[in-house]
Design a protein around this motif. Sequence first.
Motif, PDB file in Angstrom:
ATOM      1  N   THR A  63       0.828  -1.203   0.000  1.00  0.00           N
ATOM      2  CA  THR A  63       0.000   0.000   0.000  1.00  0.00           C
ATOM      3  C   THR A  63       0.862   1.252   0.000  1.00  0.00           C
ATOM      4  OG1 THR A  63      -1.716  -1.157   1.232  1.00  0.00           O
ATOM      5  CG2 THR A  63      -1.807   1.247   1.226  1.00  0.00           C
ATOM      6  N   CYS A  64       0.587   2.166  -0.935  1.00  0.00           N
ATOM      7  CA  CYS A  64       1.313   3.430  -0.988  1.00  0.00           C
ATOM      8  C   CYS A  64       0.855   4.340   0.151  1.00  0.00           C
ATOM      9  CB  CYS A  64       1.064   4.111  -2.332  1.00  0.00           C
ATOM     10  SG  CYS A  64       1.813   5.752  -2.435  1.00  0.00           S
ATOM     11  N   PRO A  65       1.785   4.813   1.007  1.00  0.00           N
ATOM     12  CA  PRO A  65       1.389   5.682   2.114  1.00  0.00           C
ATOM     13  C   PRO A  65       0.970   7.073   1.663  1.00  0.00           C
ATOM     14  CG  PRO A  65       3.758   5.394   2.080  1.00  0.00           C
ATOM     15  CD  PRO A  65       3.197   4.475   1.026  1.00  0.00           C
ATOM     16  N   THR A  66       1.272   7.435   0.429  1.00  0.00           N
ATOM     17  CA  THR A  66       0.907   8.763  -0.061  1.00  0.00           C
ATOM     18  C   THR A  66      -0.495   8.792  -0.639  1.00  0.00           C
ATOM     19  OG1 THR A  66       3.210   9.293  -0.542  1.00  0.00           O
ATOM     20  CG2 THR A  66       1.538  10.619  -1.656  1.00  0.00           C
ATOM     21  N   CYS A  67      -0.796   7.845  -1.532  1.00  0.00           N
ATOM     22  CA  CYS A  67      -2.081   7.916  -2.235  1.00  0.00           C
ATOM     23  C   CYS A  67      -3.015   6.755  -1.903  1.00  0.00           C
ATOM     24  CB  CYS A  67      -1.861   7.987  -3.743  1.00  0.00           C
ATOM     25  SG  CYS A  67      -1.301   6.442  -4.482  1.00  0.00           S
ATOM     26  N   GLY A  68      -2.527   5.749  -1.196  1.00  0.00           N
ATOM     27  CA  GLY A  68      -3.385   4.654  -0.806  1.00  0.00           C
ATOM     28  C   GLY A  68      -3.544   3.559  -1.854  1.00  0.00           C
ATOM     29  N   TYR A  69      -2.801   3.647  -2.943  1.00  0.00           N
ATOM     30  CA  TYR A  69      -2.821   2.610  -3.981  1.00  0.00           C
ATOM     31  C   TYR A  69      -2.445   1.263  -3.356  1.00  0.00           C
ATOM     32  CZ  TYR A  69      -1.502   0.329  -8.415  1.00  0.00           C
ATOM     33  OH  TYR A  69      -1.395  -0.519  -9.490  1.00  0.00           O
ATOM     34  N   THR A  70      -3.189   0.203  -3.699  1.00  0.00           N
ATOM     35  CA  THR A  70      -3.009  -1.056  -2.956  1.00  0.00           C
ATOM     36  C   THR A  70      -2.543  -2.230  -3.812  1.00  0.00           C
ATOM     37  OG1 THR A  70      -5.350  -1.587  -3.264  1.00  0.00           O
ATOM     38  CG2 THR A  70      -4.741  -0.456  -1.230  1.00  0.00           C
ATOM     39  N   ILE A 129       8.615   2.374  -6.219  1.00  0.00           N
ATOM     40  CA  ILE A 129       7.941   3.476  -6.901  1.00  0.00           C
ATOM     41  C   ILE A 129       6.467   3.147  -7.018  1.00  0.00           C
ATOM     42  CG2 ILE A 129       7.838   4.867  -9.001  1.00  0.00           C
ATOM     43  CD1 ILE A 129      10.727   3.924  -9.565  1.00  0.00           C
ATOM     44  N   CYS A 130       5.619   4.058  -6.560  1.00  0.00           N
ATOM     45  CA  CYS A 130       4.179   3.842  -6.669  1.00  0.00           C
ATOM     46  C   CYS A 130       3.742   4.002  -8.127  1.00  0.00           C
ATOM     47  CB  CYS A 130       3.437   4.844  -5.784  1.00  0.00           C
ATOM     48  SG  CYS A 130       1.650   4.722  -5.973  1.00  0.00           S
ATOM     49  N   PRO A 131       3.076   3.001  -8.699  1.00  0.00           N
ATOM     50  CA  PRO A 131       2.639   3.106 -10.102  1.00  0.00           C
ATOM     51  C   PRO A 131       1.532   4.135 -10.292  1.00  0.00           C
ATOM     52  CG  PRO A 131       2.582   0.831  -9.313  1.00  0.00           C
ATOM     53  CD  PRO A 131       2.755   1.703  -8.113  1.00  0.00           C
ATOM     54  N   ASN A 132       0.887   4.526  -9.235  1.00  0.00           N
ATOM     55  CA  ASN A 132      -0.240   5.456  -9.336  1.00  0.00           C
ATOM     56  C   ASN A 132       0.202   6.909  -9.188  1.00  0.00           C
ATOM     57  OD1 ASN A 132      -3.131   5.998  -9.491  1.00  0.00           O
ATOM     58  ND2 ASN A 132      -2.924   6.610  -7.350  1.00  0.00           N
ATOM     59  N   CYS A 133       0.889   7.246  -8.093  1.00  0.00           N
ATOM     60  CA  CYS A 133       1.272   8.651  -7.867  1.00  0.00           C
ATOM     61  C   CYS A 133       2.749   8.896  -8.178  1.00  0.00           C
ATOM     62  CB  CYS A 133       0.952   9.083  -6.437  1.00  0.00           C
ATOM     63  SG  CYS A 133       2.016   8.369  -5.169  1.00  0.00           S
ATOM     64  N   HIS A 134       3.513   7.835  -8.445  1.00  0.00           N
ATOM     65  CA  HIS A 134       4.915   7.902  -8.865  1.00  0.00           C
ATOM     66  C   HIS A 134       5.840   8.421  -7.773  1.00  0.00           C
ATOM     67  CE1 HIS A 134       3.397   6.909 -12.788  1.00  0.00           C
ATOM     68  NE2 HIS A 134       2.630   7.973 -12.782  1.00  0.00           N
TER      69      HIS A 134
HETATM   70 ZN   LIG Z   1       1.001   6.363  -4.534  1.00  0.00          ZN
END
Ligand SMILES: [Zn+2]
Length: 67
Positions: A20-27, A48-53
């Motif tokens: 889970t991305c702590p910035t945007c919550g992408y799971t 690297i978060c694929p959603n918010c990068h």
């Molecule tokens: Zn993210």
Amino acid sequence: MEMGAENKVGTIKPEGEIYTCPTCGYTDGFHVSFSALKNNRKAEVFLICPNCHNRFRLGWHVDLSNT
Ligand SMILES: [Zn+2]
């Protein structure tokens, strides 16, 4: 995304299952990149978060030698 922008790299505490991305919550987990360290054969692992990068470091290192 340029490596080396240290002030933009977040941290994730390496415990449990990390998806889970702590910035945007992408799971759905992270991309992985490696930043070679100077003067040795190790590299630091970045997620690297694929959603918010956003990029995150966990203090993980890998050995780049193939011996
Ligand atoms: Zn993210």
